[in-house]
Design an enzyme around this catalytic site. Structure first.
Site, PDB file in Angstrom:
ATOM      1  N   SER A 233       0.821  -1.206   0.000  1.00 51.07           N
ATOM      2  CA  SER A 233       0.000   0.000   0.000  1.00 51.07           C
ATOM      3  C   SER A 233       0.858   1.260   0.000  1.00 51.07           C
ATOM      4  O   SER A 233       1.415   1.593  -1.016  1.00 51.07           O
ATOM      5  CB  SER A 233      -1.043   0.035   1.117  1.00 51.07           C
ATOM      6  OG  SER A 233      -2.032   0.982   0.753  1.00 51.07           O
TER       7      SER A 233
ATOM      8  N   HIS B  51       4.672  13.940   6.249  1.00 47.44           N
ATOM      9  CA  HIS B  51       4.489  15.365   5.982  1.00 47.44           C
ATOM     10  C   HIS B  51       5.151  16.128   7.134  1.00 47.44           C
ATOM     11  O   HIS B  51       4.893  15.804   8.302  1.00 47.44           O
ATOM     12  CB  HIS B  51       3.010  15.739   5.910  1.00 47.44           C
ATOM     13  CG  HIS B  51       2.215  14.883   4.987  1.00 47.44           C
ATOM     14  ND1 HIS B  51       2.195  15.085   3.619  1.00 47.44           N
ATOM     15  CD2 HIS B  51       1.431  13.807   5.223  1.00 47.44           C
ATOM     16  CE1 HIS B  51       1.406  14.179   3.063  1.00 47.44           C
ATOM     17  NE2 HIS B  51       0.935  13.394   4.012  1.00 47.44           N
TER      18      HIS B  51
ATOM     19  N   CYS C 254      -2.141  -3.280   3.230  1.00 47.92           N
ATOM     20  CA  CYS C 254      -3.220  -4.239   3.023  1.00 47.92           C
ATOM     21  C   CYS C 254      -2.675  -5.602   3.432  1.00 47.92           C
ATOM     22  O   CYS C 254      -1.475  -5.851   3.355  1.00 47.92           O
ATOM     23  CB  CYS C 254      -3.701  -4.231   1.580  1.00 47.92           C
ATOM     24  SG  CYS C 254      -2.441  -4.608   0.371  1.00 47.92           S
TER      25      CYS C 254
END
Length: 129
Positions: free
Chosen positions: A68, A73, A88
Site C-alpha cells: 500500500s 508530511h 493491506c
C-alpha cells in the site's frame, strides 16, 4: 482488502532540522527503513514546499508500496510531522511490519508528544459484490 492503517501526529520534534526540510535525505532514510521492515517499494516522491513568512518550508515524502503506502508530511516551523502508514493484508499479514515502521519513524523524529490512531480496514464478510 483487509488492512491496517496507522497514523501518528508528532509534536515538538527534537530531531536534527534537516529531517524536517530535506526531502531527498528523508526519502533515502525512509526507503531503508521500509526495506528493513520487509515491505516493497514500487514508487516514490519527495516534494519540497517553499518557505513562508512564518518559517522554512516542509516536505512531503511518499512511498507507494506493493502492500500500500507510507507518507510523511513535515512542518518545520512547528516542529511537527504527520505519519500515514497503510498496509493491506491480502496474501499475508503485514501489520507487524507497519507497526515496526511507525516506531522507527517516531524514533527518528524524536517527538515530545505523539498522537496515534489505528484503523482496521476492510472486512471479508458483508461486502460481497
Amino acid at each position: 482488502m483487509q488492512g491496517l492503517h496507522l497514523t501518528a501526529d508528532l509534536h515538538d520534534c527534537q530531531c536534527a532540522d534537516f529531517w524536517l526540510t530535506e526531502g531527498t535525505i528523508l526519502l533515502e532514510c525512509l526507503t531503508r527503513v521500509v526495506a528493513v521492515a520487509k515491505l516493497n517499494v514500487v514508487g516514490q516522491v519527495a516534494h519540497h514546499f517553499p518557505a513562508t513568512p512564518i518559517g522554512r518550508g516542509g516536505v512531503t515524502v511518499a512511498l507507494l508500496l506493493a502492500e500500500s503506502h507510507v507518507c510523511i508530511h513535515t512542518w518545520p516551523e512547528q516542529g511537527s510531522v504527520t505519519l500515514d502508514i497503510y498496509v493491506c493484508n491480502f496474501g499475508g499479514d503485514h501489520s507487524d511490519a507497519a507497526k515496526a515502521l511507525q516506531e522507527a519513524l517516531i524514533a527518528l523524529f524524536a517527538p515530545r508528544h505523539v498522537e496515534r490512531n489505528i484503523l482496521h480496514r476492510g472486512s471479508i464478510t458483508g461486502h460481497l459484490v
